[in-house]
Design an enzyme around this catalytic site. Sequence first.
Site, PDB file in Angstrom:
ATOM      1  N   GLU A  85      -4.420   2.381  -4.528  1.00 33.08           N
ATOM      2  CA  GLU A  85      -2.962   2.297  -4.381  1.00 33.08           C
ATOM      3  C   GLU A  85      -2.523   0.978  -3.771  1.00 33.08           C
ATOM      4  OE1 GLU A  85      -4.463   4.525  -0.669  1.00 33.08           O
ATOM      5  OE2 GLU A  85      -5.046   4.211  -2.763  1.00 33.08           O
ATOM      6  N   ASP A  98       0.857  -1.189   0.000  1.00 37.99           N
ATOM      7  CA  ASP A  98       0.000   0.000   0.000  1.00 37.99           C
ATOM      8  C   ASP A  98       0.891   1.237   0.000  1.00 37.99           C
ATOM      9  OD1 ASP A  98      -3.075   0.808   0.708  1.00 37.99           O
ATOM     10  OD2 ASP A  98      -1.654   2.245   1.540  1.00 37.99           O
ATOM     11  N   ASN A 149      -2.197  12.919  -4.371  1.00 38.56           N
ATOM     12  CA  ASN A 149      -3.272  13.350  -5.276  1.00 38.56           C
ATOM     13  C   ASN A 149      -3.754  14.757  -4.958  1.00 38.56           C
ATOM     14  OD1 ASN A 149      -3.546  11.203  -7.077  1.00 38.56           O
ATOM     15  ND2 ASN A 149      -4.879  10.046  -5.704  1.00 38.56           N
ATOM     16  N   ASP A 199      -1.224   9.249 -10.759  1.00 43.43           N
ATOM     17  CA  ASP A 199      -1.172   8.195 -11.771  1.00 43.43           C
ATOM     18  C   ASP A 199       0.271   7.867 -12.146  1.00 43.43           C
ATOM     19  OD1 ASP A 199      -3.910   8.132 -11.776  1.00 43.43           O
ATOM     20  OD2 ASP A 199      -4.145   9.257 -13.646  1.00 43.43           O
TER      21      ASP A 199
END
Length: 400
Positions: free
Chosen positions: A300, A257, A265, A274
């Site tokens: 993620e 993770d 983000n 991304d």
Amino acid sequence: MRNFDAPTLVVVDAYVLALLGALLLVSAFQGQREKALLFTAFGALLSAFGLLLSLLRTDPDLNAFAVAASNAVLILSHAMVWAAFRAFSRHRQRPAWMLAGSLTWIVLSLWPLFQDSAAVRIGFYSVLCDAYLGLALWEVWRLRRQSAFGVLPALVVLGLQMLFYLYRMVVERVPPILGVDQSGFALTMFESILFAISLSFVILMMVRERAERQFRHAALHDDLTGLHNRRAFFARAAGVLAKTRSRRRDAVVLMCDLDWFKRINDECGHVAGDRVLAMFGDALRELVEPGDLCARIGGEEFVILAPEMDLDQGAALGDRIRGRLAEQSTEVLGCLSVSIGIASAADADYDLDRLLMRADEALYGAKAAGRDCVMAWTGPAERPAVSLSSVAGGGGGRLA
């Protein structure tokens, strides 16, 4: 077959080829524009046009023009076959070579001795057509590892057509339309129809096969990272565990993770997020073994099922993954890190659900321990997981 009328045969053949070309054009423009179908359609339409031009041979004043023009067009239609397979292979087209055969024929047609000898014309025509068919056959042969079902039929169709032109070179000595015995000409007309239909069917089959393969790949892979997706992982993981169990070997699952991903983000934008996901996917592809199952299962979160590994080897792999991601850190993205939880398949009795649950619990332990570390599951949730690795300095350098 002696009673067949040559002009009627030509018109029928041209009609079939024109209809086939029109249908291929419609197929080519359905959905994505498939260039292989476009070139095949152009080849069929050129063949129809060339056959109609050949009818001008019945007029003595136009015979020389008809010989030069009709055969030049027909030779170009064979070049379209080569172009179709090059388009299917995603290879760059060679316009000069595609036109070379037709231009050669036109130049030879200016030579009176060439015009006067039907046998020589048939021989040169057959050689030029076979040259393009041979180039097309070579393109198909190069596809033998990519297209399982379409290659063999394509090789057979092209090979038989090449043999037919060799037969014409040896047997035919009379101008096709003007000859007294039209049986050979009728055979040529019927064979051209069979070749065009067979070739179109083969091209359609190859295009469909590749499209289905692309759809299957899209259904089982993550678009952003190129890794397997959740569906593919669960479809294959049980089989991998069963095979590992039958060999009495261990396997480990690594649940990964990315740390502070939401903050990336929010602060850097979704494009940057991304980019981080794609970078992490590239890192996993570089580090996992070919037999390992690696997938992005959501957001993620990533999972790796590594057969033939124990917990210590899994921890070493986790450390390499952490180190590779840290190398991707930038001033814009900050220090990138990942928390990893691992669990043993042998300890989980090779049960996939239990194995994933334990790896997930170990992952939460890694998060609780400060992130950017590898944790192994050692017992129920109330017992702390064992930290196998962590960043020197207690996890410093993470995004604030």
